[in-house]
Design a protein around this motif. Sequence first.
Motif, PDB file in Angstrom:
ATOM      1  N   UNK A   1       0.820  -1.225   0.000  1.00  0.00           N
ATOM      2  CA  UNK A   1       0.000   0.000   0.000  1.00  0.00           C
ATOM      3  C   UNK A   1       0.853   1.274   0.000  1.00  0.00           C
ATOM      4  N   UNK A   2       1.956   1.280   0.762  1.00  0.00           N
ATOM      5  CA  UNK A   2       2.798   2.484   0.736  1.00  0.00           C
ATOM      6  C   UNK A   2       3.491   2.609  -0.634  1.00  0.00           C
ATOM      7  N   UNK A   3       3.803   1.476  -1.244  1.00  0.00           N
ATOM      8  CA  UNK A   3       4.444   1.475  -2.563  1.00  0.00           C
ATOM      9  C   UNK A   3       3.491   2.078  -3.607  1.00  0.00           C
ATOM     10  N   UNK A   4       2.245   1.667  -3.553  1.00  0.00           N
ATOM     11  CA  UNK A   4       1.266   2.232  -4.499  1.00  0.00           C
ATOM     12  C   UNK A   4       1.102   3.735  -4.256  1.00  0.00           C
ATOM     13  N   UNK A   5       1.115   4.111  -2.996  1.00  0.00           N
ATOM     14  CA  UNK A   5       1.007   5.537  -2.647  1.00  0.00           C
ATOM     15  C   UNK A   5       2.205   6.309  -3.205  1.00  0.00           C
ATOM     16  N   UNK A   6       3.390   5.696  -3.107  1.00  0.00           N
ATOM     17  CA  UNK A   6       4.606   6.367  -3.590  1.00  0.00           C
ATOM     18  C   UNK A   6       4.616   6.522  -5.111  1.00  0.00           C
ATOM     19  N   UNK A   7       3.738   5.774  -5.790  1.00  0.00           N
ATOM     20  CA  UNK A   7       3.624   5.934  -7.247  1.00  0.00           C
ATOM     21  C   UNK A   7       2.627   7.025  -7.618  1.00  0.00           C
ATOM     22  N   UNK A   8       2.018   7.658  -6.627  1.00  0.00           N
ATOM     23  CA  UNK A   8       1.121   8.786  -6.922  1.00  0.00           C
ATOM     24  C   UNK A   8       1.980   9.906  -7.507  1.00  0.00           C
ATOM     25  N   UNK A   9       1.528  10.504  -8.631  1.00  0.00           N
ATOM     26  CA  UNK A   9       2.372  11.515  -9.302  1.00  0.00           C
ATOM     27  C   UNK A   9       2.856  12.634  -8.382  1.00  0.00           C
ATOM     28  N   UNK A  10       2.084  12.967  -7.363  1.00  0.00           N
ATOM     29  CA  UNK A  10       2.479  14.082  -6.481  1.00  0.00           C
ATOM     30  C   UNK A  10       3.612  13.679  -5.517  1.00  0.00           C
ATOM     31  N   UNK A  11       3.760  12.378  -5.280  1.00  0.00           N
ATOM     32  CA  UNK A  11       4.764  11.913  -4.314  1.00  0.00           C
ATOM     33  C   UNK A  11       5.969  11.291  -5.029  1.00  0.00           C
ATOM     34  N   UNK A  12       5.683  10.688  -6.174  1.00  0.00           N
ATOM     35  CA  UNK A  12       6.689   9.871  -6.875  1.00  0.00           C
ATOM     36  C   UNK A  12       8.060  10.542  -7.020  1.00  0.00           C
ATOM     37  N   UNK A  13       8.081  11.759  -7.567  1.00  0.00           N
ATOM     38  CA  UNK A  13       9.366  12.407  -7.863  1.00  0.00           C
ATOM     39  C   UNK A  13      10.214  12.635  -6.611  1.00  0.00           C
ATOM     40  N   UNK A  14       9.553  13.045  -5.523  1.00  0.00           N
ATOM     41  CA  UNK A  14      10.293  13.387  -4.307  1.00  0.00           C
ATOM     42  C   UNK A  14      10.711  12.161  -3.493  1.00  0.00           C
ATOM     43  N   UNK A  15      10.028  11.043  -3.667  1.00  0.00           N
ATOM     44  CA  UNK A  15      10.275   9.914  -2.769  1.00  0.00           C
ATOM     45  C   UNK A  15      10.774   8.647  -3.482  1.00  0.00           C
ATOM     46  N   UNK A  16      10.077   8.252  -4.543  1.00  0.00           N
ATOM     47  CA  UNK A  16      10.304   6.900  -5.080  1.00  0.00           C
ATOM     48  C   UNK A  16      11.111   6.864  -6.373  1.00  0.00           C
ATOM     49  N   UNK A  17      11.284   8.039  -6.994  1.00  0.00           N
ATOM     50  CA  UNK A  17      11.962   8.072  -8.304  1.00  0.00           C
ATOM     51  C   UNK A  17      13.385   7.515  -8.230  1.00  0.00           C
ATOM     52  N   UNK A  18      14.053   7.805  -7.113  1.00  0.00           N
ATOM     53  CA  UNK A  18      15.438   7.327  -6.930  1.00  0.00           C
ATOM     54  C   UNK A  18      15.520   5.810  -7.144  1.00  0.00           C
ATOM     55  N   UNK A  19      14.576   5.075  -6.549  1.00  0.00           N
ATOM     56  CA  UNK A  19      14.595   3.614  -6.681  1.00  0.00           C
ATOM     57  C   UNK A  19      14.368   3.190  -8.135  1.00  0.00           C
ATOM     58  N   UNK A  20      13.554   3.972  -8.852  1.00  0.00           N
ATOM     59  CA  UNK A  20      13.235   3.607 -10.236  1.00  0.00           C
ATOM     60  C   UNK A  20      14.274   4.096 -11.243  1.00  0.00           C
ATOM     61  N   UNK A  21      15.338   4.756 -10.765  1.00  0.00           N
ATOM     62  CA  UNK A  21      16.420   5.102 -11.688  1.00  0.00           C
ATOM     63  C   UNK A  21      17.057   3.802 -12.192  1.00  0.00           C
ATOM     64  N   UNK A  22      16.888   2.732 -11.403  1.00  0.00           N
ATOM     65  CA  UNK A  22      17.376   1.415 -11.816  1.00  0.00           C
ATOM     66  C   UNK A  22      16.266   0.711 -12.601  1.00  0.00           C
ATOM     67  N   UNK A  23      16.186   0.978 -13.908  1.00  0.00           N
ATOM     68  CA  UNK A  23      15.125   0.325 -14.692  1.00  0.00           C
ATOM     69  C   UNK A  23      15.507  -1.125 -14.994  1.00  0.00           C
ATOM     70  N   UNK A  24      16.815  -1.419 -14.869  1.00  0.00           N
ATOM     71  CA  UNK A  24      17.318  -2.788 -15.038  1.00  0.00           C
ATOM     72  C   UNK A  24      18.156  -3.056 -13.786  1.00  0.00           C
ATOM     73  N   UNK A  25      17.494  -3.392 -12.671  1.00  0.00           N
ATOM     74  CA  UNK A  25      18.203  -3.371 -11.368  1.00  0.00           C
ATOM     75  C   UNK A  25      19.294  -4.415 -11.208  1.00  0.00           C
ATOM     76  N   UNK A  26      20.297  -4.048 -10.417  1.00  0.00           N
ATOM     77  CA  UNK A  26      21.323  -5.011  -9.993  1.00  0.00           C
ATOM     78  C   UNK A  26      21.043  -5.292  -8.508  1.00  0.00           C
ATOM     79  N   UNK A  27      21.691  -6.310  -7.903  1.00  0.00           N
ATOM     80  CA  UNK A  27      21.422  -6.594  -6.483  1.00  0.00           C
ATOM     81  C   UNK A  27      21.602  -5.375  -5.572  1.00  0.00           C
ATOM     82  N   UNK A  28      22.434  -4.411  -5.985  1.00  0.00           N
ATOM     83  CA  UNK A  28      22.662  -3.222  -5.152  1.00  0.00           C
ATOM     84  C   UNK A  28      21.488  -2.233  -5.204  1.00  0.00           C
ATOM     85  N   UNK A  29      20.504  -2.509  -6.080  1.00  0.00           N
ATOM     86  CA  UNK A  29      19.336  -1.624  -6.154  1.00  0.00           C
ATOM     87  C   UNK A  29      18.379  -1.877  -4.977  1.00  0.00           C
ATOM     88  N   UNK A  30      18.581  -3.013  -4.283  1.00  0.00           N
ATOM     89  CA  UNK A  30      17.651  -3.374  -3.197  1.00  0.00           C
ATOM     90  C   UNK A  30      17.476  -2.231  -2.193  1.00  0.00           C
TER      91      UNK A  30
END
Length: 267
Positions: A118-147
């Motif tokens: 539920x918090x993950x879905x919330x973090x995908x809300x356009x108003x929150x995404x850029x400030x909170x979750x975008x960093x994690x999604x910079x890894x579009x092809x993640x390596x183990x260090x993306x965890x």
Amino acid sequence: MLQFQSLATYGVEDLVANAIIYGLLATTFFMLFWVVYRKKFQPRRIQKKRKHPSASIRLEIKNSIIALMVFTVIDVLIYAAQLNGYTQIYTDIKQYGWLYLGFSVVLMILLHDTWFYFTHRLMHHPKIYRAVHKVHHLSSDPSPFAALSLHPFEVMIDAGVFVVFAFLFPVHMAALWIWQLTHLTLDVIGHLGYEIYPKGFNTHWLFKFKTPTTHHNMHHEKSNGNYGLYFTWWDRIFKTEFKNYNQVFNAIHEKVAKAEEESKIAA
Ligand SMILES: [Zn+2]
Ligand SMILES: [Zn+2]
């Protein structure tokens, strides 16, 4: 003063322990799959094109170090609350018994999975995404260090569940460590970039509820589905599982079977 020293010592020990565990896990999986046996595991690679330049791996490692430090601050605050008798963390296993200890680990995994979805879905809300979750999604092809390649705000949201555990029900320190170790291991495997779960895992009557690596990898590639952490049920209930998830998983195992066949012929 005495309490400050004890908190500082706890903080250093906590950071060192978590950094060693995470560092060993992520480095071992990275070396095995991305470096040493890269060719052997090629058929298990989830994304066709390798989009992972070394600069993004460096960024994942840097973000992981910052995340580990933020986790430590939260751990220290909870330890301070524990020292002052505000939490339900206990240290004598006999107080609630072994059965309860096992039950509390399962409960934490189930609650964490729910919290994460539920918090993950919330973090995908356009108003929150850029400030909170975008960093994690910079890894579009993640390596183990993306965890743990997370923005500090995301670390705080994720660690929020720890606050719930510490205050809501009795939880032994060993149970917390078992849960943390399980979480870190599955998280590193979830960002491996290679499918290590066996053929048929996605359709097995029981295992189909556990997320294989492909599940979260597809989330990194396409972003708008497969939000689950440990389990698939929340995505199934809220119909957020990618329609081609099974197809992608099966296609990897077809590649694996074909490669095995070819190597037998060659031998
Ligand atoms: Zn991820
Ligand atoms: Zn996401």
